[in-house]
Scaffold this motif. Structure first.
Motif, PDB file in Angstrom:
ATOM      1  N   GLU A 594       0.826  -1.207   0.000  1.00 26.46           N
ATOM      2  CA  GLU A 594       0.000   0.000   0.000  1.00 26.46           C
ATOM      3  C   GLU A 594       0.862   1.260   0.000  1.00 26.46           C
ATOM      4  N   ASP A 595       1.946   1.235   0.777  1.00 27.65           N
ATOM      5  CA  ASP A 595       2.859   2.385   0.798  1.00 27.65           C
ATOM      6  C   ASP A 595       3.514   2.586  -0.573  1.00 27.65           C
ATOM      7  N   ALA A 596       3.919   1.481  -1.201  1.00 29.22           N
ATOM      8  CA  ALA A 596       4.529   1.589  -2.530  1.00 29.22           C
ATOM      9  C   ALA A 596       3.533   2.102  -3.551  1.00 29.22           C
ATOM     10  N   SER A 597       2.267   1.656  -3.439  1.00 32.51           N
ATOM     11  CA  SER A 597       1.228   2.133  -4.355  1.00 32.51           C
ATOM     12  C   SER A 597       0.962   3.623  -4.157  1.00 32.51           C
ATOM     13  N   THR A 598       0.972   4.060  -2.893  1.00 27.84           N
ATOM     14  CA  THR A 598       0.769   5.488  -2.608  1.00 27.84           C
ATOM     15  C   THR A 598       1.926   6.325  -3.160  1.00 27.84           C
ATOM     16  N   MET A 599       3.158   5.846  -2.966  1.00 28.65           N
ATOM     17  CA  MET A 599       4.327   6.541  -3.505  1.00 28.65           C
ATOM     18  C   MET A 599       4.272   6.597  -5.033  1.00 28.65           C
ATOM     19  N   LEU A 600       3.789   5.525  -5.648  1.00 27.78           N
ATOM     20  CA  LEU A 600       3.679   5.502  -7.108  1.00 27.78           C
ATOM     21  C   LEU A 600       2.654   6.520  -7.579  1.00 27.78           C
ATOM     22  N   ALA A 601       1.527   6.607  -6.866  1.00 25.10           N
ATOM     23  CA  ALA A 601       0.506   7.590  -7.236  1.00 25.10           C
ATOM     24  C   ALA A 601       1.013   9.013  -7.041  1.00 25.10           C
ATOM     25  N   ASP A 602       1.753   9.249  -5.956  1.00 23.09           N
ATOM     26  CA  ASP A 602       2.299  10.583  -5.697  1.00 23.09           C
ATOM     27  C   ASP A 602       3.349  10.972  -6.740  1.00 23.09           C
ATOM     28  N   ALA A 603       4.110   9.970  -7.214  1.00 22.02           N
ATOM     29  CA  ALA A 603       5.174  10.270  -8.184  1.00 22.02           C
ATOM     30  C   ALA A 603       4.609  10.768  -9.510  1.00 22.02           C
ATOM     31  N   TYR A 604       3.384  10.365  -9.830  1.00 16.75           N
ATOM     32  CA  TYR A 604       2.792  10.759 -11.117  1.00 16.75           C
ATOM     33  C   TYR A 604       1.612  11.703 -10.938  1.00 16.75           C
ATOM     34  N   MET A 605       1.593  12.394  -9.804  1.00 15.65           N
ATOM     35  CA  MET A 605       0.548  13.378  -9.572  1.00 15.65           C
ATOM     36  C   MET A 605       0.702  14.536 -10.560  1.00 15.65           C
ATOM     37  N   GLY A 606      -0.379  14.862 -11.254  1.00 13.92           N
ATOM     38  CA  GLY A 606      -0.352  15.957 -12.227  1.00 13.92           C
ATOM     39  C   GLY A 606       0.338  15.623 -13.525  1.00 13.92           C
ATOM     40  N   ILE A 607       0.527  14.320 -13.816  1.00  6.74           N
ATOM     41  CA  ILE A 607       1.217  13.941 -15.056  1.00  6.74           C
ATOM     42  C   ILE A 607       0.409  14.331 -16.276  1.00  6.74           C
ATOM     43  N   GLU A 608      -0.940  14.390 -16.126  1.00  5.58           N
ATOM     44  CA  GLU A 608      -1.777  14.740 -17.275  1.00  5.58           C
ATOM     45  C   GLU A 608      -1.583  16.187 -17.704  1.00  5.58           C
ATOM     46  N   ASP A 609      -1.101  17.034 -16.785  1.00  2.17           N
ATOM     47  CA  ASP A 609      -0.829  18.429 -17.139  1.00  2.17           C
ATOM     48  C   ASP A 609       0.565  18.616 -17.743  1.00  2.17           C
ATOM     49  N   LYS A 610       1.464  17.683 -17.449  1.00  2.78           N
ATOM     50  CA  LYS A 610       2.828  17.799 -17.964  1.00  2.78           C
ATOM     51  C   LYS A 610       2.959  17.267 -19.388  1.00  2.78           C
ATOM     52  N   ILE A 611       2.117  16.311 -19.746  1.00  2.00           N
ATOM     53  CA  ILE A 611       2.175  15.713 -21.087  1.00  2.00           C
ATOM     54  C   ILE A 611       0.847  15.960 -21.783  1.00  2.00           C
ATOM     55  N   ASP A 612       0.879  16.722 -22.862  1.00  2.00           N
ATOM     56  CA  ASP A 612      -0.326  17.019 -23.638  1.00  2.00           C
ATOM     57  C   ASP A 612      -0.471  15.959 -24.730  1.00  2.00           C
ATOM     58  N   THR A 613      -1.207  14.907 -24.422  1.00  2.00           N
ATOM     59  CA  THR A 613      -1.332  13.805 -25.388  1.00  2.00           C
ATOM     60  C   THR A 613      -2.206  14.174 -26.583  1.00  2.00           C
ATOM     61  N   ARG A 614      -2.960  15.275 -26.501  1.00  2.00           N
ATOM     62  CA  ARG A 614      -3.776  15.669 -27.656  1.00  2.00           C
ATOM     63  C   ARG A 614      -2.915  16.006 -28.863  1.00  2.00           C
ATOM     64  N   SER A 615      -1.695  16.453 -28.617  1.00  2.00           N
ATOM     65  CA  SER A 615      -0.808  16.806 -29.726  1.00  2.00           C
ATOM     66  C   SER A 615      -0.280  15.587 -30.456  1.00  2.00           C
ATOM     67  N   PHE A 616      -0.510  14.390 -29.909  1.00  2.00           N
ATOM     68  CA  PHE A 616      -0.002  13.179 -30.552  1.00  2.00           C
ATOM     69  C   PHE A 616      -1.025  12.554 -31.498  1.00  2.00           C
ATOM     70  N   THR A 617      -2.198  13.143 -31.603  1.00  2.00           N
ATOM     71  CA  THR A 617      -3.207  12.667 -32.537  1.00  2.00           C
ATOM     72  C   THR A 617      -3.444  13.739 -33.590  1.00  2.00           C
ATOM     73  N   ILE A 618      -3.154  13.420 -34.850  1.00  2.00           N
ATOM     74  CA  ILE A 618      -3.370  14.357 -35.947  1.00  2.00           C
ATOM     75  C   ILE A 618      -4.801  14.195 -36.430  1.00  2.00           C
ATOM     76  N   ASN A 619      -5.586  15.242 -36.322  1.00  2.00           N
ATOM     77  CA  ASN A 619      -6.991  15.188 -36.722  1.00  2.00           C
ATOM     78  C   ASN A 619      -7.315  16.464 -37.488  1.00  2.00           C
ATOM     79  N   ASP A 620      -7.786  16.291 -38.741  1.00  2.00           N
ATOM     80  CA  ASP A 620      -8.111  17.472 -39.536  1.00  2.00           C
ATOM     81  C   ASP A 620      -9.563  17.893 -39.363  1.00  2.00           C
ATOM     82  N   GLY A 621     -10.255  17.280 -38.424  1.00  2.00           N
ATOM     83  CA  GLY A 621     -11.577  17.763 -38.050  1.00  2.00           C
ATOM     84  C   GLY A 621     -12.702  17.346 -38.954  1.00  2.00           C
TER      85      GLY A 621
END
Length: 712
Positions: A594-621
Motif C-alpha cells: 500500500e505504501d509503494a502504491s501510494t508513492m507511485l501515485a504521488d510520483a505521477y501526480m499531475g502527469i496529465e498536465d505535464k504531457i499534452d497527449t492531444r498533440s499526438f493525434t493528428i486530426n483534420d476535423g
C-alpha cells in the motif's frame, strides 16, 4: 495417561470428544486456508468443460502460463495451449473470452471432410483457411464439389448431394477374336439429307468460328462477361465510431444471398460512385443504430434503420428485393469480419506509436513505410478478404487485456494520459495501410471501382491517426496519387483528376520540407517520454503485485504450520504463534504494498498536465467520404498550419481560376487573425462548392460547361 485399570466410559468419552474437537478444528483450519488461497484466483474454463483454478502469469498468442491451485501432480506451473481455452475469469472480475478458434467443417461430395475456417463464400466457390497460424493460406473450393458446410456456430448449409459409391465391375475375360470391320449400310431416308458430305465438312472447317463470350474472374469471385448484367453497387459503408470501412462485408452478404430473377443474377460490385448502376446501397454504422440507403437508377427508393448487426440488414434487403422479384438462391452464411489483433507482446512499451507492430499485406505502394514504422508484411493476394477483416482486427480489443490498464496500482491519471496514445487501435497506422495495399492489388487487377472504394477508406483512416504528421502526409500522398492516376485514365473525369492531383501536391510539398522531418522527430521524442514514464510505472506495479503475492505465500505457510501443530499438547501456544506470525507477515506485506502504491501515485501526480497527449493525434476535423467534397477541408488544414509551404501549389492550381486567385490573394495579404480565419472559411466554402459541382457532373458523365468554369 490414565492407567489401564482406571479407564472408564467417562474417560473414553472425554478422549473421544477431544479427538473429535481437534479433528474439527483441523478441518475448519484447512477449509479456511483453502478459502484464503481460493481468493484472488483466476479460473480457466477449458473447451472440454473442465475448470482449472490458480493464477494466470502470462498470456501469449499461443499459450497461457498458469500456476494451478491446488497443484496438478508435481507441476507448479502449467502451460496451456490457447486453442484449448474457452475463457479466463480473472480475480478482478474481468473475463477474457477466446472466440473464433473453433474450426468449420467442409464435407465434399466425395465424402471427404476438411477442417478449416471459412473466410468467404463467392458465387461459384468458397475460400477457407486450412490453418489458424500466422502463415495460414487460403484455399479455394468449387461449390460444385461441396456437399455440406458446417460452421462452428452450429449453422449448416447444404449445397450438393453426396456422390453414390462407385460400383466395382468385374468383367469376364473373353478370348480375343479377329473380326472384320462391318461394311456400313448406305444411309437413306431423312438421315441422308442431314448427313454432311466430305466437301461440306471441309467447307465448314474453313468458315470462321464464332467467338465465345470473353469471361474473366476478378478477386471478389464475380465473373465478368460481355453479357449484360444487373449490378448492385456497394458504396461507402462506414463505422462512425472507428472510422473503418465495412463495404466489403456488405458485398459478401449480397453475394452469399445470390439474388436471382429468371436468368438474371444480381451481381454485387464495390465502387466509389455507385449511383450510376441499376441498384446502389450506402450506409453508416453508429453504435447500435445503423442507417442504410438503397437506390434504383440513381433515385433513393428505400431508407431503413436497424438496431442489430448484419442479420437485420440482410432481412431488410431480402424484403425489398422480393418486391423486385429477386429471390435469394441460398441462405446467408455468417459474416466474419476478422478476429482480435494478435499482439506480439502485451506490455505497454509495445503498444505506443513507433513501436507497435503493423501487420499489412505486402505491395509496392506501402513498402516505403518500413522505414518509418514497425512493419510485418505478409504476402496475400486476397484483397477483398484482407480489407473485410480490418474492422474485426482493429475493434475487438479492450484495454483490460493489457496489464498496464488492468492493474489497480498504476495511477489512474497516468492511465488516462497513456490511453489517448494507445486507444482506439482503429487509429493505428496498420488499418489504413491495409486498405491502401489492398486497393493497389485491386488496381493491378483492373478493378478500378473497388480500388477507388478502398483508397477512400484509406483516406478516411488518415483523418485521425496515431502517428506523426510525416506518416499521415505520406499516407495521404500515396492515396491521392493513385486516385488521380485512375481518374486521369478516364476521359470523362479530367477535373476530378486535377482535384486529386492537388491533394497529392499539397501533401508532397509538406513531405519535402525540413519542417516535416523536424515535426516527426519532435513527435517521437514526446512518445519516448511517455514510453519511459509508462514503462517505469508498469515495472513498479509488477513489483507491488509480487510483494502482495509474497506476503500471501508466507502467510499461507504459517497458517499451514498452525494447522499442523494444532494437536500439540502445549495449550495451543505453538499453533497461536504460527497464526500470529501469519497475520503479521500478511499485514506487513499489505502495508508495504500500500505504501509503494501510494508513492507511485504521488510520483505521477499531475502527469496529465505535464504531457499534452492531444498533440499526438493528428486530426483534420472531418470525415472523408467517397462521392462527397472533402478537398476543401484538406486545403483549409494546410492553410491554417502550413500556409507558406502550400502557397506555390495553390497558386499553380488557381492559375486558370480567377475567383480562386482572388480568395488566395486576400488570404496571403491578411494581417490580423480574424481576417485570416475568415479567408480560410471562404476558401473552404468555395472549393467545396466547386468540387461538389465537378462530382455531380463528371461522375454522371456530364462535361463541365464554360459557365461553371467561370465560377471557379
Amino acid at each position: 495417561m490414565i492407567p489401564k485399570k482406571q479407564r472408564t466410559s467417562a474417560n473414553y468419552t472425554m478422549n473421544y470428544k477431544k479427538i473429535l474437537l481437534q479433528f474439527l478444528l483441523i478441518l475448519f483450519a484447512c477449509l479456511a486456508v483453502q478459502q484464503v488461497q481460493a481468493q484472488a484466483q483466476d479460473t480457466i474454463r477449458l473447451k472440454n468443460g473442465r475448470f482449472v483454478t490458480g493464477k494466470t502469469l502470462e498470456v501469449s498468442d499461443e499459450d497461457v502460463l498458469f500456476r494451478p491451485f491446488p497443484p496438478i501432480g508435481n507441476d507448479t506451473l502449467v502451460l496451456i495451449n490457447i486453442k484449448d481455452i474457452r475463457a479466463i475469469a480473472y480475480a478482478n472480475g474481468f473475463t477474457d473470452v477466446f472466440k473464433g478458434d473453433e474450426p468449420d467443417t467442409i464435407v465434399l461430395v466425395s465424402g471427404r471432410k476438411v477442417t478449416c475456417k471459412i473466410a468467404e463464400i463467392l458465387d461459384n466457390s468458397l475460400l477457407a483457411r486450412l490453418n489458424n497460424g500466422e502463415d495460414e493460406r487460403v484455399t479455394e473450393f468449387l461449390l460444385d464439389s461441396v456437399s455440406v458446410v458446417q460452421y462452428a456456430s452450429g449453422y449448416i448449409e447444404k449445397y450438393n448431394p453426396l456422390l453414390p459409391p462407385t460400383p466395382v465391375l468385374v468383367a469376364k475375360a473373353a478370348e480375343p477374336t479377329k473380326q472384320e470391320k462391318p461394311i456400313p449400310a448406305p444411309v437413306t431416308g431423312d438421315l441422308a439429307a442431314v448427313t454432311p458430305t466430305k466437301e461440306e465438312k471441309k467447307k465448314k472447317e474453313k468458315e470462321p468460328k464464332k467467338e465465345k463470350p470473353i469471361s474473366t474472374k476478378n478477386l471478389s469471385g464475380v465473373t465478368i462477361t460481355n453479357k449484360p448484367k444487373t449490378y448492385i453497387a456497394v458504396g461507402a459503408v462506414i463505422d462512425s465510431a472507428s472510422g473503418l470501412s465495412r463495404s466489403v462485408a456488405l458485398m459478401e452478404i449480397l453475394k452469399s444471398s445470390c439474388y436471382r430473377h429468371e436468368d438474371d443474377t444480381l451481381t454485387p460490385v464495390l465502387q466509389d460512385y455507385p449511383y450510376n448502376n441499376h441498384y446502389a446501397i450506402t450506409g453508416v454504422f453508429n453504435g447500435s443504430k445503423s442507417r442504410f440507403k438503397l437506390y434504383k437508377s440513381g433515385k433513393k427508393v428505400k431508407e431503413f434503420v436497424v438496431y442489430d448487426d448484419w442479420s437485420a440488414v440482410n432481412k431488410e434487403l431480402r424484403a425489398y428485393f422480393e418486391t423486385e422479384e429477386y429471390i435469394p438462391k441460398r441462405k446467408n452464411a455468417p459474416v466474419s469480419e476478422g478476429g482480435q489483433y494478435k499482439f506480439h507482446e502485451r506490455n505497454i512499451v509495445n503498444m505506443l506509436p513507433g513501436t507497435v507492430e503493423n501487420r499489412v499485406p505486402h505491395s509496392m505502394l506501402v513498402d516505403t513505410f518500413r522505414t518509418y514504422a514497425v512493419m510485418k508484411f505478409y504476402k496475400d493476394n486476397h484483397a477483398y478478404l484482407n480489407a473485410k477483416e480490418v474492422y474485426g482486427s482493429y475493434t475487438n480489443i479492450r484495454e483490460e487485456s493489457l496489464f498496464f490498464f488492468r492493474n489497480s496500482d498504476v495511477p489512474w491519471n497516468l492511465k488516462k494520459t497513456v490511453r489517448q496514445v494507445v486507444f482506439p487501435i482503429s487509429r493505428w497506422l496498420g488499418a489504413p495501410l491495409t486498405y491502401l495495399s489492398c486497393a493497389y492489388q485491386l488496381e493491378e487487377k483492373k478493378e478500378t471501382g473497388a480500388a477507388l472504394n478502398l483508397y477512400f477508406a484509406s483516406l478516411q483512416g488518415s483523418c485521425s491517426l496515431l502517428a506523426s504528421p510525416y506518416e499521415r502526409g505520406l499516407l495521404k500522398e500515396r492515396a491521392y496519387t493513385r486516385i488521380h492516376h485512375i481518374y486521369s485514365q478516364q476521359q470523362n473525369r479530367p477535373h476530378l483528376a486535377a482535384m486529386f492531383s492537388l491533394g497529392a501536391d499539397l501533401n508532397k510539398a509538406f513531405l519535402q520540407s525540413a519542417e516535416a522531418r523536424t515535426e516527426r522527430s519532435k513527435y517521437y521524442s514526446g512518445i519516448q517520454q511517455i514510453r519511459s514514464v509508462s514503462t517505469k510505472a508498469e515495472d513498479q506495479a509488477r513489483e507491488i503485485r509480487a510483494t502482495k503475492r509474497t506476503g500471501f505465500f508466507v502467510a499461507l505457510l504459517n497458517t499451514a504450520g498452525a494447522v499442523a501443530t494444532a494437536g500439540v499438547d502445549d495449550g495451543g501456544a505453538t499453533s497461536m504463534a504460527f497464526v500470529e506470525n501469519a497475520a503479521n507477515t500478511l499485514n506487513e506485506s499489505l502495508t508495504a504494498a500500500e505504501d509503494a502504491s501510494t508513492m507511485l501515485a504521488d510520483a505521477y501526480m499531475g502527469i496529465e498536465d505535464k504531457i499534452d497527449t492531444r498533440s499526438f493525434t493528428i486530426n483534420d476535423g472531418g470525415e472523408t467520404d467517397m462521392a462527397t467534397a472533402f478537398l476543401g477541408r484538406e486545403i483549409a488544414f494546410y492553410l491554417y498550419f502550413k500556409p507558406h509551404l502550400v502557397k506555390p501549389v495553390l497558386e499553380r492550381f488557381a492559375k486558370d481560376k480567377p475567383k480562386m486567385q482572388a480568395l488566395l490573394t486576400k488570404f496571403y495579404t491578411a494581417r490580423d487573425k480574424a481576417t485570416v480565419q475568415r479567408s480560410i472559411s471562404e476558401i473552404y466554402t468555395h472549393v467545396t462548392i466547386m468540387e461538389s459541382q465537378i462530382i455531380a457532373s463528371e461522375a454522371r458523365g456530364i462535361a463541365i460547361t464554360d459557365k461553371m468554369k467561370a465560377n471557379f
